[in-house]
Design an enzyme around this catalytic site. Structure first.
Site, PDB file in Angstrom:
ATOM      1  N   HIS A  96       0.804  -1.220   0.000  1.00  0.00           N
ATOM      2  CA  HIS A  96       0.000   0.000   0.000  1.00  0.00           C
ATOM      3  C   HIS A  96       0.841   1.277   0.000  1.00  0.00           C
ATOM      4  CE1 HIS A  96      -3.967   1.425  -0.236  1.00  0.00           C
ATOM      5  NE2 HIS A  96      -4.542   0.607   0.620  1.00  0.00           N
ATOM      6  N   ASP A 135      -2.492   1.706  -4.823  1.00  0.00           N
ATOM      7  CA  ASP A 135      -3.785   2.010  -4.224  1.00  0.00           C
ATOM      8  C   ASP A 135      -4.866   1.145  -4.868  1.00  0.00           C
ATOM      9  OD1 ASP A 135      -2.905   4.077  -2.456  1.00  0.00           O
ATOM     10  OD2 ASP A 135      -2.678   5.374  -4.201  1.00  0.00           O
TER      11      ASP A 135
END
Length: 424
Positions: A394, A398
């Site tokens: 992350h 995304d």
């Protein structure tokens, strides 16, 4: 005779250390240049280390099961000296080299303050001042085993531990003290009949890499369901003829690997790596694939997968799997991976969440193809369904780009059939 050193070689990009799995020679053995002398395990490959000289093994410095840094001394070998030095001069040379080694360890400590994540984690967990630890690595670098030895020998009391003795701590402090003092002990009590299995070789390398991945990478997950009925029908129609002509199997996995390579061309963000203050988006699409051998797991790489046909990918999967089973994988076979595709469906898995292969940004789990009832045109129909489960870093990725990547994968696979697809 002259005495020479054989040091730990660089067995792969980003490899900094290796574990001596087993010595293939003993002191007194005669070896030729390039003869294998030891089996070494890194977090990327299990490889044989060749001799750099022709001669007689004099002394094995590193022990089996010991992890040493690249460039660190493994053993000494006596070689033929073209100048015909006498045994006395050889002895003098040995003593001089031993003295130089000792002096180097005492004076060159330039690597002492360069710590690996594993060393920092152990030091923080056990409240260790690294300035008090002697490093046995190259140029004084502190290794994980140095911390473990330091703990096993009982670290010196710090000021905080003296205060704990002189004044009654609060309840949270008592718990912290118990945790620190119990750290060097075994994690679980061994009962009669239990089997203790030493963590060495491949299992140790896997454990180290997985802990590093989970500690450094903030994982997130996404899954899509794909109808691959047409693909299954097409592959089953041609698989026997393909095997007869080509000599190797046309697996479902090769179709999925091809689809991943196409999706990465459209969404290159997933073909990236985190590098601290920047993200490196890789040009080459080199797909790591997990291959099991008994209880060992290797991750060889299909280089430039986007440039290969399905037949070419199937052939390379077959070759890499064969090399893994026969212990023939090389360091080059394991290098350069930019994205991992894991065939968890081969075990019957229908949903899993993979741990990312550090330092890559994502891993895709291809689950088992299962026939089940699905509504098609307002009617139930038996369809071949598969889940694709994506683990993502992350920091790099995304949900939007990963969702688009999986949607592209879904569309590509659902449109693979005899009219749209060529395996050559």
């Amino acid at each position: 005779m002259a005495s020479e050193k054989i040091n730990m070689p660089q067995l792969g990009e980003s490899v900094t250390e290796g574990t001596i799995s087993s010595w293939l020679v003993q002191p007194g053995d005669k070896v030729n240049k390039y003869d294998p002398i030891a089996e070494v395990m890194t977090d990327k490959v299990n490889a044989e280390v060749p001799s750099s000289f022709t001669g007689v093994i004099k002394e094995l410095v590193a022990q089996e099961g010991e992890t040493i840094s690249v460039g660190e001394l493994m053993c000494y070998i006596d070689t033929e000296d073209s100048k015909g030095d006498s045994a006395d001069s050889s002895t003098t040379t040995d003593k001089k080299e031993a003295a130089e080694d000792k002096q180097s360890k005492e004076t060159d400590q330039s690597m002492k303050k360069r710590y690996s994540p594993a060393v920092l984690r152990l030091a923080q967990e056990n409240d260790i001042d690294l300035n008090q630890v002697d490093g046995t690595g190259q140029k004084g670098r502190i290794k994980r085993k140095d911390i473990e030895k330091y703990l096993a020998n009982g670290k010196p009391q710090t000021k905080s531990s003296d205060e704990t003795v002189s004044s009654k701590p609060s309840e949270p402090e008592q718990e912290a003290v118990v945790e620190k003092t119990s750290a060097p002990t075994k994690a679980a009590e061994v009962q009669q009949g239990d089997i203790e299995i030493p963590v060495t070789g491949v299992r140790k390398a896997i454990a180290h890499n997985m802990v590093k991945s989970k500690q450094e990478i903030p994982h997130a997950w996404m899954t899509v369901e794909v109808d691959v009925t047409d693909l299954v029908t097409y592959r089953n129609q041609i698989k026997d003829d393909f095997k007869r002509k080509e000599g190797f199997s046309l697996t479902f996995f090769s179709f999925f690997v091809k689809a991943v390579s196409q999706a990465l061309k459209e969404y290159p963000q997933l073909n990236s790596m985190w590098a601290g203050d920047k993200i490196i988006q890789k040009k080459a699409i080199n797909l790591s694939i997990a291959v099991a051998k008994d209880e060992e797991l290797f991750v060889p790489v299909i280089k430039n997968a986007d440039e290969k046909s399905i037949k070419g990918i199937a052939k390379e999967i077959s070759e890499l799997a064969g090399k893994a089973r026969n212990g023939k994988l090389t360091a080059n076979d394991m290098q350069g991976g930019t994205f991992t595709v894991n065939n968890t469906g081969s075990f019957g898995s229908i949903h899993s969440m993979g741990v990312i292969n550090h330092p890559q940004a994502a891993i895709l789990q291809v689950e088992s193809i299962v026939k089940r009832p699905v509504i098609v045109n307002n009617m139930f129909a038996a369809r071949d369904m598969v889940n694709l489960s994506l683990s993502l870093d992350h920091r790099v990725l995304d949900g939007l780009v990963c969702g688009n990547f999986l949607s592209y994968m879904k569309k590509t696979l659902e449109n693979m059939n005899e009219n749209t697809l060529s395996i050559y």
